[in-house]
Design a protein around this motif. Structure first.
Motif, PDB file in Angstrom:
ATOM      1  N   GLN A   1      59.855 -44.967  37.670  1.00 56.89           N
ATOM      2  CA  GLN A   1      58.742 -45.890  37.860  1.00 56.89           C
ATOM      3  C   GLN A   1      58.379 -46.637  36.579  1.00 56.89           C
ATOM      4  OE1 GLN A   1      56.384 -46.557  40.935  1.00 56.89           O
ATOM      5  NE2 GLN A   1      58.586 -46.521  41.262  1.00 56.89           N
ATOM      6  N   ALA A   2      58.420 -45.938  35.467  1.00 56.63           N
ATOM      7  CA  ALA A   2      58.138 -46.569  34.170  1.00 56.63           C
ATOM      8  C   ALA A   2      56.795 -47.296  34.163  1.00 56.63           C
ATOM      9  CB  ALA A   2      59.264 -47.525  33.771  1.00 56.63           C
ATOM     10  N   THR A   3      55.772 -46.631  34.661  1.00 59.76           N
ATOM     11  CA  THR A   3      54.410 -47.163  34.619  1.00 59.76           C
ATOM     12  C   THR A   3      53.546 -46.206  33.799  1.00 59.76           C
ATOM     13  OG1 THR A   3      53.696 -45.979  36.604  1.00 59.76           O
ATOM     14  CG2 THR A   3      54.663 -48.163  36.919  1.00 59.76           C
ATOM     15  N   PRO A   4      52.446 -46.692  33.224  1.00 58.42           N
ATOM     16  CA  PRO A   4      51.541 -45.782  32.507  1.00 58.42           C
ATOM     17  C   PRO A   4      51.051 -44.647  33.401  1.00 58.42           C
ATOM     18  CG  PRO A   4      51.021 -48.066  31.982  1.00 58.42           C
ATOM     19  CD  PRO A   4      52.029 -48.106  33.098  1.00 58.42           C
ATOM     20  N   GLU A   5      50.794 -44.965  34.674  1.00 57.58           N
ATOM     21  CA  GLU A   5      50.325 -43.939  35.603  1.00 57.58           C
ATOM     22  C   GLU A   5      51.398 -42.874  35.836  1.00 57.58           C
ATOM     23  OE1 GLU A   5      48.168 -47.697  36.075  1.00 57.58           O
ATOM     24  OE2 GLU A   5      50.300 -47.204  36.162  1.00 57.58           O
TER      25      GLU A   5
ATOM     26  N   ASP B   1      69.382 -30.560  34.250  1.00 54.44           N
ATOM     27  CA  ASP B   1      69.605 -31.990  34.002  1.00 54.44           C
ATOM     28  C   ASP B   1      68.316 -32.792  34.149  1.00 54.44           C
ATOM     29  OD1 ASP B   1      72.258 -31.599  33.454  1.00 54.44           O
ATOM     30  OD2 ASP B   1      72.972 -32.207  35.434  1.00 54.44           O
ATOM     31  N   VAL B   2      67.576 -32.517  35.209  1.00 58.69           N
ATOM     32  CA  VAL B   2      66.329 -33.256  35.440  1.00 58.69           C
ATOM     33  C   VAL B   2      65.307 -32.902  34.372  1.00 58.69           C
ATOM     34  CG1 VAL B   2      64.391 -33.568  37.028  1.00 58.69           C
ATOM     35  CG2 VAL B   2      66.735 -33.511  37.912  1.00 58.69           C
ATOM     36  N   LEU B   3      65.253 -31.652  33.991  1.00 62.43           N
ATOM     37  CA  LEU B   3      64.327 -31.231  32.941  1.00 62.43           C
ATOM     38  C   LEU B   3      64.664 -31.926  31.621  1.00 62.43           C
ATOM     39  CD1 LEU B   3      61.914 -29.414  32.417  1.00 62.43           C
ATOM     40  CD2 LEU B   3      63.497 -27.563  31.836  1.00 62.43           C
ATOM     41  N   ALA B   4      65.955 -32.095  31.353  1.00 68.22           N
ATOM     42  CA  ALA B   4      66.372 -32.793  30.128  1.00 68.22           C
ATOM     43  C   ALA B   4      65.938 -34.256  30.171  1.00 68.22           C
ATOM     44  CB  ALA B   4      67.888 -32.691  29.966  1.00 68.22           C
ATOM     45  N   ASN B   5      66.072 -34.890  31.344  1.00 66.85           N
ATOM     46  CA  ASN B   5      65.623 -36.281  31.485  1.00 66.85           C
ATOM     47  C   ASN B   5      64.120 -36.403  31.301  1.00 66.85           C
ATOM     48  OD1 ASN B   5      67.987 -37.903  32.075  1.00 66.85           O
ATOM     49  ND2 ASN B   5      68.165 -36.780  33.977  1.00 66.85           N
ATOM     50  N   LEU B   6      63.381 -35.452  31.837  1.00 68.56           N
ATOM     51  CA  LEU B   6      61.932 -35.453  31.689  1.00 68.56           C
ATOM     52  C   LEU B   6      61.542 -35.330  30.218  1.00 68.56           C
ATOM     53  CD1 LEU B   6      59.017 -35.281  32.744  1.00 68.56           C
ATOM     54  CD2 LEU B   6      59.389 -32.822  33.104  1.00 68.56           C
ATOM     55  N   ASN B   7      62.146 -34.384  29.518  1.00 70.52           N
ATOM     56  CA  ASN B   7      61.817 -34.190  28.105  1.00 70.52           C
ATOM     57  C   ASN B   7      62.193 -35.414  27.272  1.00 70.52           C
ATOM     58  OD1 ASN B   7      60.739 -31.622  28.414  1.00 70.52           O
ATOM     59  ND2 ASN B   7      62.743 -30.621  28.254  1.00 70.52           N
ATOM     60  N   ALA B   8      63.301 -36.077  27.647  1.00 69.31           N
ATOM     61  CA  ALA B   8      63.707 -37.278  26.908  1.00 69.31           C
ATOM     62  C   ALA B   8      62.656 -38.366  27.037  1.00 69.31           C
ATOM     63  CB  ALA B   8      65.059 -37.764  27.420  1.00 69.31           C
ATOM     64  N   VAL B   9      62.135 -38.551  28.243  1.00 72.21           N
ATOM     65  CA  VAL B   9      61.109 -39.576  28.458  1.00 72.21           C
ATOM     66  C   VAL B   9      59.819 -39.205  27.729  1.00 72.21           C
ATOM     67  CG1 VAL B   9      59.590 -40.621  30.183  1.00 72.21           C
ATOM     68  CG2 VAL B   9      62.043 -40.415  30.641  1.00 72.21           C
ATOM     69  N   LEU B  10      59.389 -37.959  27.866  1.00 69.72           N
ATOM     70  CA  LEU B  10      58.138 -37.545  27.235  1.00 69.72           C
ATOM     71  C   LEU B  10      58.216 -37.608  25.717  1.00 69.72           C
ATOM     72  CD1 LEU B  10      57.070 -34.517  29.492  1.00 69.72           C
ATOM     73  CD2 LEU B  10      56.254 -36.876  29.556  1.00 69.72           C
TER      74      LEU B  10
ATOM     75  N   LEU C   1      61.864 -51.571  30.742  1.00 69.25           N
ATOM     76  CA  LEU C   1      60.434 -51.401  30.999  1.00 69.25           C
ATOM     77  C   LEU C   1      59.884 -50.163  30.309  1.00 69.25           C
ATOM     78  CD1 LEU C   1      60.394 -52.424  34.761  1.00 69.25           C
ATOM     79  CD2 LEU C   1      59.028 -53.495  32.965  1.00 69.25           C
ATOM     80  N   MET C   2      60.656 -49.071  30.353  1.00 69.05           N
ATOM     81  CA  MET C   2      60.205 -47.853  29.681  1.00 69.05           C
ATOM     82  C   MET C   2      60.015 -48.100  28.195  1.00 69.05           C
ATOM     83  SD  MET C   2      59.332 -44.729  30.355  1.00 69.05           S
ATOM     84  CE  MET C   2      60.187 -44.192  31.845  1.00 69.05           C
ATOM     85  N   THR C   3      60.931 -48.837  27.591  1.00 70.54           N
ATOM     86  CA  THR C   3      60.822 -49.169  26.173  1.00 70.54           C
ATOM     87  C   THR C   3      59.543 -49.945  25.888  1.00 70.54           C
ATOM     88  OG1 THR C   3      63.233 -49.237  25.943  1.00 70.54           O
ATOM     89  CG2 THR C   3      61.945 -50.366  24.256  1.00 70.54           C
ATOM     90  N   LEU C   4      59.221 -50.888  26.763  1.00 72.15           N
ATOM     91  CA  LEU C   4      58.023 -51.701  26.560  1.00 72.15           C
ATOM     92  C   LEU C   4      56.743 -50.912  26.847  1.00 72.15           C
ATOM     93  CD1 LEU C   4      59.242 -55.046  28.192  1.00 72.15           C
ATOM     94  CD2 LEU C   4      59.085 -54.503  25.746  1.00 72.15           C
ATOM     95  N   VAL C   5      56.794 -50.050  27.856  1.00 73.53           N
ATOM     96  CA  VAL C   5      55.595 -49.306  28.247  1.00 73.53           C
ATOM     97  C   VAL C   5      55.196 -48.281  27.190  1.00 73.53           C
ATOM     98  CG1 VAL C   5      54.718 -47.582  29.892  1.00 73.53           C
ATOM     99  CG2 VAL C   5      55.865 -49.633  30.725  1.00 73.53           C
ATOM    100  N   VAL C   6      56.180 -47.650  26.553  1.00 71.85           N
ATOM    101  CA  VAL C   6      55.855 -46.605  25.574  1.00 71.85           C
ATOM    102  C   VAL C   6      55.821 -47.139  24.152  1.00 71.85           C
ATOM    103  CG1 VAL C   6      56.900 -44.862  27.050  1.00 71.85           C
ATOM    104  CG2 VAL C   6      58.256 -45.855  25.206  1.00 71.85           C
ATOM    105  N   LYS C   7      55.975 -48.481  24.007  1.00 67.10           N
ATOM    106  CA  LYS C   7      55.938 -49.076  22.674  1.00 67.10           C
ATOM    107  C   LYS C   7      54.645 -48.680  21.961  1.00 67.10           C
ATOM    108  CE  LYS C   7      57.466 -53.238  22.239  1.00 67.10           C
ATOM    109  NZ  LYS C   7      57.556 -54.726  22.306  1.00 67.10           N
ATOM    110  N   GLU C   8      54.787 -48.322  20.717  1.00 70.14           N
ATOM    111  CA  GLU C   8      53.616 -47.879  19.952  1.00 70.14           C
ATOM    112  C   GLU C   8      52.561 -48.980  19.893  1.00 70.14           C
ATOM    113  OE1 GLU C   8      53.008 -45.016  18.873  1.00 70.14           O
ATOM    114  OE2 GLU C   8      54.954 -44.036  19.071  1.00 70.14           O
ATOM    115  N   PRO C   9      51.266 -48.614  20.013  1.00 69.21           N
ATOM    116  CA  PRO C   9      50.193 -49.621  19.906  1.00 69.21           C
ATOM    117  C   PRO C   9      50.321 -50.395  18.599  1.00 69.21           C
ATOM    118  CG  PRO C   9      49.309 -47.511  20.645  1.00 69.21           C
ATOM    119  CD  PRO C   9      50.740 -47.269  20.259  1.00 69.21           C
TER     120      PRO C   9
END
Length: 333
Positions: free
Chosen positions: A203-207, A223-232, A318-326
């Motif tokens: 989804q790559a949304t703030p929510e 595998d899914v846990l690894a993907n989750l940790n990578a995003v977080l 989108l993920m790159t833009l959404v998590v971009k540092e303030p």
């Protein structure tokens, strides 16, 4: 014109002789034609029922005065197959917003054993792309015990539960999709939970990112846990190019054309700069995020393996833009 029936594409050929009907006669014809479940018909009865339904379709196509009669019949019917087939007929003669809203309801009511699943997913995806709330349809597909079909034109590519869900959820606005997917992650177990969590990651949304932080990870695959940790942990993001080769204006122009079904400008950008995603994350601003989401929905609704590769790439963008540092700056040109 094509109509789906028991997994077959039935092409109406030579029209039978036109027959004028009153509304009462039309309703009587509906009563004798429908009232059955396609998946429970004997094989010998299929061509008979197909011919009877063709008469209904031809009558409405040839006599516009029957359209209000059809609408009235659809508004009161408890026959789920007629509601689906009749609504497709209504869409063919009156593709209005009201008809599309009726089709959303019809897709939610018809037995998935009675329809070609590819057609069902494609219809749901198209409606989602047009801005309708199809989250309930996405959940219906996700929970269907036989959620799969094949794309023969793509080497018999198998569309499984997760891929079909990406088509449906990916084509709708995130404000509808994200809450529904969050529910699926909380309800799912085993493989279903894995699939639901991957949908949420995409989804790559703030929510969605906020929800990911509260996920109960018990039962998730490695595998899914690894993907989750990578995003977080903000890994796997796209590095912005210091000196972009493509300007923001060029991207906006290409994406605007793409959404108008002209893919050539974007294709030309890809050919000129194959790794243009590094430019895109460098030059995009916060106001471009919704445009990028529209482009991503456009690809999801195509329902093909090639389009899904674009969907995944735009998800990473989108993920790159959404998590971009303030306070991070874009190299706007």
């Amino acid at each position: 014109m094509k109509r789906n029936f028991l997994g077959l594409f039935l092409i109406i050929g030579i029209a039978p002789a036109a027959m004028s009907m009153t509304c009462d006669e039309f309703n009587a014809k509906l009563k004798t034609t429908y009232g059955f479940e396609p998946s429970k018909l004997e094989e010998a009865a299929l061509p008979v029922k197909t011919a009877e339904m063709d008469v209904i379709w031809h009558a409405v196509h040839e006599d516009a005065t029957l359209v209000p009669c059809l609408k009235a019949a659809l508004s009161t019917t408890s026959d789920n197959w007629f509601f689906f087939d009749g609504t497709q007929l209504l869409m063919a003669v009156d593709p209005s917003k009201e008809s599309k809203e009726t089709l959303v309801r019809a897709l939610g009511r018809v037995s998935l054993d009675d329809v070609d699943l590819r057609t069902w997913v494609e219809l749901a995806s198209k409606l989602g792309l047009e801005g309708f709330d199809t989250a309930s349809l996405g959940k219906r597909w996700f929970n269907h015990p036989r959620a799969e079909y094949y794309l023969p034109e793509h080497g018999a590519f198998r569309v499984d539960r997760g891929t079909g869900a990406m088509f449906v959820f990916g084509s709708m606005e995130e404000k509808f999709a994200t809450p529904a997917i969050v529910e699926l992650t909380r309800e799912g177990k085993g493989q279903a939970k894995d699939v639901a969590l991957m949908l949420l990651l995409f989804q790559a949304t703030p929510e969605a990112l906020a929800a990911l932080k509260t996920i109960n990870t018990d039962g998730l695959s490695a595998d899914v846990l690894a993907n989750l940790n990578a995003v977080l942990n903000k890994r796997g993001l796209i590095e912005p190019r210091e000196k972009p080769k493509t300007t923001r204006a060029e991207f906006v122009k290409a994406f605007t054309a793409l959404l108008a079904d002209d893919e050539q400008p974007f294709d030309e950008l890809i050919i000129a700069v194959p790794d243009g995603e590094h430019d895109l994350v460098a030059v995009s601003t916060a106001e471009d995020v919704e445009l990028l989401r529209k482009v991503r929905r456009h690809y999801a609704a195509k329902g093909s393996p090639e389009a899904m590769e674009f969907y995944k790439q735009f998800t990473q963008i989108l993920m790159t833009l959404v998590v971009k540092e303030p306070g991070a700056k874009s190299n706007v040109n």
